[in-house]
Design a protein around this motif. Sequence first.
Motif, PDB file in Angstrom:
ATOM      1  N   ARG A 214       6.847 -15.976 -38.865  1.00 60.31           N
ATOM      2  CA  ARG A 214       5.992 -16.323 -37.739  1.00 60.31           C
ATOM      3  C   ARG A 214       6.784 -16.376 -36.443  1.00 60.31           C
ATOM      4  N   ARG A 215       6.225 -15.767 -35.405  1.00 62.74           N
ATOM      5  CA  ARG A 215       6.916 -15.710 -34.115  1.00 62.74           C
ATOM      6  C   ARG A 215       6.845 -17.049 -33.390  1.00 62.74           C
TER       7      ARG A 215
ATOM      8  N   TRP B 293       6.514 -17.998 -29.697  1.00 62.68           N
ATOM      9  CA  TRP B 293       6.199 -17.378 -28.415  1.00 62.68           C
ATOM     10  C   TRP B 293       6.708 -18.189 -27.223  1.00 62.68           C
TER      11      TRP B 293
ATOM     12  N   ASP C 291      -0.550 -14.333 -34.341  1.00 63.63           N
ATOM     13  CA  ASP C 291       0.203 -14.165 -33.097  1.00 63.63           C
ATOM     14  C   ASP C 291      -0.666 -14.471 -31.876  1.00 63.63           C
TER      15      ASP C 291
END
Length: 434
Positions: free
Chosen positions: A45-46, A48, A112
């Motif tokens: 998982r990014r 951000w 995202d």
Amino acid sequence: MIDLPAGVGAPNLPLQADDEPLPLAADMTPATTVCPGQESLFTMRRNWSPVLARLRSRPPGELPLTGTATALVEDFAELRRDQQASGLRKNIRTLTILGYWLGVENAFHERDVHDLAQLDTHLAAKPVCQFLRARGLLVEDPELHRDRNLAWIETALHALPQPVADEIRTWVDVLRGQGPRENEPRSWEGIRRYLTTLQPTLTAWTAASMTTLREVTSDHLHNTLKDLAGTARRQLATALRSLFRALKRKRMIFRDLARHLAVGDLTSIPRPVPSDLLAGLLDHAATPFARLTIALAAVHAVPAADLDLARGTLELHRGLLRHTLYLEELTHRLAADWLAYRHQRWPASVNPHLLVSQKTALDPDHPAVHRVTLGQVVPPNGPTLDRLRQDRILDEATATGDPLKLMRLFGITEQTAMRYVGTAYPERTAKLPR
């Protein structure tokens, strides 16, 4: 570039807007501008936060996009041109950041989009996801599509000890139409309201070492309700009756002790709306939406229904039953005005509901208008739509005194019709002295 994960071993932890962003090199270039079409090497998982910290000061127009990404953003802007300016800017900025940082050669992950929008109130997720889904550019996350009320119910059940949790889960299943008798399933929202009302009582019982609802006695029910009055008492008593009735039907308890539990005065009908409050309601309604909504409530005693303008009928849904109402001249004219306005205002809307709003007209999920929006069509100090509906039925009951006519005219049940007739003519239903 390899994006940093939000947390090792916990890919679904929510990101917080006030998390300290990780450092990001000022000259770092988005990976998709270096290798267009490169698929993800990892599925972590990014985070951000560093990306947004770098781009927050730059307006969307300054972010260099590829030709394909620019075309995608322009298509989205054209599709949502009827949206309010503030909402449109949020959506455009969100899609622009995604297109700039990830490119548009591969599908976007729904997680995202939501993680990015969660970090800034000037970004939005749902309209962007709907747009990408319609174009086959979205990888959906099943966890994001779980009903939030269902998630709350499961959390509440998990907090209860066994077997009380199993008994409550059985009750929930019955409310969802999985009981021994056929009935229309209740919504998760309605079940959550029931369980919210019951939660303090269940917590108190289990804290007192109660291990199963079969241990509940009449004294338990009496002590739970004795200090309550008004709406609070009525809501809790109604929830308790529903709970124990379901458990009795499923043979999980021996006796339904809540069957005859007094829930307050459920048979009273509000008094008629004063004529000075009714006068001029339609004249003061500023929009075709408001005028039709008021007419549906004040003339036909319905909040909304399926319209057949050519035949001049409304089809009313009452649970599993359908009831047809015939429009008189005023409502027919107001319905025609509203449909003409709706087509002119949102020509691309395919929402099947008769009444739509700025928010629901172009929503691909086709939601119904929220009851708060409906309630705003009447003046703040005026009668509510519910009172208008009840006043109309009571007026007809006073004029005719015929419950069968009320049932045919408004599509209400026998019990409801008799309550209105009893209110209009109390002497007909008064009990004779023994």
